[in-house]
Design a protein around this motif. Structure first.
Motif, PDB file in Angstrom:
ATOM      1  N   ASN A   1       0.854  -1.055   0.057  1.00 48.21           N
ATOM      2  CA  ASN A   1       0.000  -0.106  -0.212  1.00 48.21           C
ATOM      3  C   ASN A   1       0.694   1.217  -0.109  1.00 48.21           C
ATOM      4  O   ASN A   1       0.511   2.109  -0.693  1.00 48.21           O
ATOM      5  CB  ASN A   1      -1.033  -0.048   1.266  1.00 48.21           C
TER       6      ASN A   1
ATOM      7  N   ALA B   1       0.567   3.948  -2.852  1.00 49.29           N
ATOM      8  CA  ALA B   1       0.206   5.417  -2.481  1.00 49.29           C
ATOM      9  C   ALA B   1       1.266   6.245  -2.947  1.00 49.29           C
ATOM     10  O   ALA B   1       1.124   7.352  -3.296  1.00 49.29           O
ATOM     11  CB  ALA B   1       0.125   5.437  -1.018  1.00 49.29           C
TER      12      ALA B   1
ATOM     13  N   TYR C   1      -6.382   2.532  -5.860  1.00 49.84           N
ATOM     14  CA  TYR C   1      -5.706   1.353  -6.212  1.00 49.84           C
ATOM     15  C   TYR C   1      -6.270   0.143  -5.720  1.00 49.84           C
ATOM     16  O   TYR C   1      -6.905   0.189  -4.514  1.00 49.84           O
ATOM     17  CB  TYR C   1      -4.120   1.688  -6.004  1.00 49.84           C
TER      18      TYR C   1
HETATM   19  C1  LIG Z   1      -0.807   0.574   4.789  1.00 51.10           C
HETATM   20  O1  LIG Z   1      -1.745  -0.676   5.430  1.00 51.10           O
HETATM   21  C2  LIG Z   1      -1.551  -0.330   6.945  1.00 51.10           C
HETATM   22  C3  LIG Z   1      -2.305  -1.781   7.558  1.00 51.10           C
HETATM   23  O2  LIG Z   1      -3.633  -1.839   7.134  1.00 51.10           O
HETATM   24  C4  LIG Z   1      -2.152   0.940   7.297  1.00 51.10           C
HETATM   25  O3  LIG Z   1      -2.081   0.896   8.703  1.00 51.10           O
HETATM   26  C5  LIG Z   1      -1.262   2.289   6.655  1.00 51.10           C
HETATM   27  O4  LIG Z   1      -1.888   3.397   6.962  1.00 51.10           O
HETATM   28  C6  LIG Z   1      -1.598   1.988   5.173  1.00 51.10           C
HETATM   29  N1  LIG Z   1      -0.476   3.005   4.514  1.00 51.10           N
HETATM   30  C7  LIG Z   1      -1.133   3.698   3.539  1.00 51.10           C
HETATM   31  C8  LIG Z   1       0.175   4.686   2.938  1.00 51.10           C
HETATM   32  O5  LIG Z   1      -2.176   3.443   3.046  1.00 51.10           O
END
Ligand SMILES: *[C@@H]1O[C@H](CO)[C@@H](O)[C@H](O)[C@H]1NC(C)=O
Ligand SMILES: *[C@@H]1O[C@H](CO)[C@@H](O)[C@H](O)[C@H]1NC(C)=O
Ligand SMILES: *[C@@H]1O[C@H](CO)[C@@H](O)[C@H](O)[C@H]1NC(C)=O
Ligand SMILES: *[C@@H]1O[C@H](CO)[C@@H](O)[C@H](O)[C@H]1NC(C)=O
Ligand SMILES: *[C@@H]1O[C@H](CO)[C@@H](O)[C@H](O)[C@H]1NC(C)=O
Length: 622
Positions: free
Chosen positions: A361, A365, A381
């Motif tokens: 993620n 992002a 996404y």
């Molecule tokens: C990525 O996923 C983690 C766990 O769900 C979450 O804590 C985090 O905020 C996410 N980061 C982004 C940039 O979406």
């Protein structure tokens, strides 16, 4: 005159020494392997045409038989021997005919050479040397590599490596087969007029080129595309030749597809899996293509039925990758922010660090933020984390496919949970009779051995604000890495992973069939990095049998302009989009955007793949 003297000397020396002389033509013979392999020969005469680090090249008396090379590499590590000859010397010598292979494995061909040279006599000096002018004296064939490449897909026929050139040692047919052509000139001095580079240089500074002779598959950039020959069989571009490292220690210039160079004079040699012309000295660059990659001409429009999609293998992208802003710029400025992007090679948040991280993620992002920063367009996404270390690619990277989509244009059809790594996506009937997915997104047959150490396809079901629906399959089939060279001993050359790719396509095709069984008019786009050419028909057949059609075909893209990759001598299409009949019936537009393979230098290339864009209509066009 010089020839007569030479013959007289040879006769005299054989009379005096009582030894018969052997000609270079007799050593080379008319097949791949020397008929005199292993034998000691004496009274070999020839003109020294070039000197190398560990030997020198001789030109013997010409013969009428074009199958027979009259060049020969003399191998020696003795500096005394090397110092005793000078380019332009006519010499006689003895030695042992040997077939040398630069590998213990049988995948390369042998080079015929004269080893352990002795009794070297300089008969005369300062003789004039004339190279064979390629494209004038002799021209390479343009389609086939070897008589042993038999089968429906020519040199791409499976199974591979059924026969080996050196076990059969076929008589050369240099007018038809490229390997035979280059073999028939082995050891000879040749000139390549007006060479055009077909790729960037490789890590050894070698590059592929063709000269001023007939070529087929030429694309507008100057590369040679893989395509079908006039007889319907895949064309292997045997008219291309690898240019080796110059004998005088100069460095080849840095090249790119379509760069024109000064004439190359060099010797024909086989090593490390390829025939090559090793230049006497480095050529210089005379011209570079003036055109730079242009933004796609296809753009989104305001027809509620049209869908503008893109596809891009972004080559091992992690949050810290230096190429994130470049890829974002490609997506925004060159692909015009498609409604949906099929991406491949998105790595997890820790990139290649093998620390158990599987979520991507942050990677996604980072990329979407960079696109937004450049263009103001906000992408959403979706992806599915693989099981750690189970999907192949760079160790620790957990590469996967992902979709970027504009939520003002598309949303996932609600009502089904998102699948996880091992959930198997299947088609279900919804209450209104239309097909839906049990998982959205979901992965196709993730536990099948077909996907071992490889990326499982990412399926999703979408709807537009106007209610049109679309299924997408984002693929990244197993890699060709470790394949044999096109000039390999084993025929057809080993196309690594071809059986697995075939099986993977069969799984995708079965899934597509299940969608079409539920709704023959379903809108489906199957897109991604297939790691295979359309010309390897055996791999893609199942998808075509399932009713999917390649977008390039529907769009009528010129065959030579269908490429997203350049590898060795070939400009080729590894990235494909296939569409269902419903979509094909409304017409398709496709464009490959050569932001990477038209780079001026290898260092300026952002990804190894070019992205593509396309436009389809999900309902009747306005
Ligand atoms: C990525 O996923 C983690 C766990 O769900 C979450 O804590 C985090 O905020 C996410 N980061 C982004 C940039 O979406
Ligand atoms: C060959 O030519 C060079 C210069 O052109 C000359 O110096 C040399 O003496 C010549 N050698 C012979 C053996 O004729
Ligand atoms: C081709 O077949 C030969 C003989 O079986 C084998 O030794 C060789 O390793 C094979 N080459 C490749 C690249 O698989
Ligand atoms: C290629 O060769 C032909 C003659 O065979 C000649 O007319 C033409 O000018 C050459 N082209 C280049 C680019 O050298
Ligand atoms: C946003 O774009 C500017 C240049 O337009 C650049 O300097 C900056 O690094 C970018 N920021 C991100 C997060 O990509």
């Amino acid at each position: 005159m010089a020839t007569r003297v030479l013959q007289a000397v040879a006769v005299l020396s054989s009379l005096l020494g009582g030894t018969a002389s052997t000609s270079i033509a007799e050593i080379q013979g008319n097949a791949f392997l020397s008929p005199l392999n292993g034998q000691r020969v004496s009274g070999v005469t020839g003109l020294v045409t070039a000197k190398a680090h560990n030997g020198f090249y001789l030109a013997g008396e010409p013969v009428d038989d074009v199958r027979v090379s009259t060049g020969l590499y003399v191998y020696t590590t003795s500096s005394d021997v090397l110092d005793s000859v000078t380019v332009g010397d006519s010499i006689s010598l003895s030695g042992i005919v040997s077939e040398f292979r630069s590998s213990s494995k049988p995948d390369y061909l042998f080079l015929t050479e004269l080893a352990s040279p002795s009794s070297i006599e300089v008969l005369s000096s300062n003789n004039t040397i004339s190279p064979v002018i390629l494209g004038y004296d002799r021209s390479p064939p343009t389609q086939k590599l070897s008589a042993l490449d038999v089968g429906d897909d020519g040199w791409l026929t499976v199974p591979n490596n059924n026969t080996r050139i050196e076990e059969i040692n076929p008589t050369l047919v240099p007018t038809v087969y490229g390997l035979d052509f280059w073999e028939s000139l082995e050891g000879q001095l040749v000139q390549i007029p007006s060479p055009i580079a077909l790729n960037f240089e490789n890590t050894y500074g070698e590059f592929w080129a063709h000269g001023n002779w007939t070529v087929t598959g030429k694309n507008a950039r100057g590369g040679l595309s893989l395509n079908f020959g006039l007889d319907g069989f895949p064309d292997a571009n045997p008219e291309a030749i690898l240019i080796g490292n110059p004998l005088d220690g100069t460095d080849n210039p840095k090249v790119a597809v379509g760069v024109t160079l000064s004439d190359i004079v060099g010797v024909v040699h086989y090593q490390f899996g390829f025939y090559q012309v090793i230049p006497l000295t480095a050529p210089t660059i005379l011209a570079v293509p003036s055109e730079t990659a242009q933004p796609a001409s296809i753009k989104a429009d305001d027809d509620a039925c049209s869908l503008f999609f893109g596809d891009y293998n972004v080559e091992n992208m992690a949050p810290t990758s230096k190429h994130v802003p470049d890829v974002a710029n490609h997506i925004a400025a060159y692909l015009h922010n498609p409604d949906i992007l099929f991406l491949q090679e998105i790595q997890d948040n820790s990139g290649p660090k093998d620390d158990g991280t599987i979520s991507a993620n942050i990677t996604l992002a980072t990329l979407t933020n960079a696109i937004k920063n450049i263009s103001g367009v906000a992408y959403s996404y979706v992806d599915i984390d693989p099981e750690d270390g189970q999907d192949g690619g760079q160790p620790g990277g957990n590469i996967r496919q992902a979709y970027l989509y504009r939520s003002d244009k598309l949303e996932l059809v609600p009502g089904s949970p998102a699948g996880t790594a091992l959930d198997r996506v299947q088609v279900q009937e919804s209450t209104d009779g239309t097909p839906v997915l049990n998982f959205n997104p979901g992965r196709i047959d993730p536990e099948s051995p077909a996907w071992d150490s490889s990326r499982k396809p990412l399926v999703a079901h979408w709807q537009t604000p106007s209610g049109a629906r679309l299924f997408t399959v984002n693929l990244h089939l197993t890699s060709k890495g470790g394949s044999a060279t096109t000039h390999a001993n084993g025929r057809t050359p080993v196309n690594l992973g071809v059986e697995q790719r075939t099986s993977q396509v069969e799984h995708v095709a079965a899934f597509v069939q299940s969608l079409l069984a539920a709704d023959p008019a379903a809108n489906i786009i199957i897109s991604g990095d297939f790691n295979e050419y359309a010309q390897t028909r055996s791999v893609l057949r199942a998808l075509e049998d399932a009713g999917a059609v390649e977008a390039d075909e529907v769009a009528g893209v010129a065959e030579v302009e269908r490429y997203t990759y350049v590898y060795d001598q070939n400009t080729e299409q590894l990235d494909h989009a296939f569409v269902s009949g419903a979509i094909a019936g409304r017409g398709v537009e496709v464009e490959h955007v050569h932001v990477n393979n038209w780079a001026r230098t290898y260092a300026e290339r952002i990804s190894d793949h070019d992205p593509s864009v396309g436009k389809v209509w999900l309902c009747a066009r306005a």
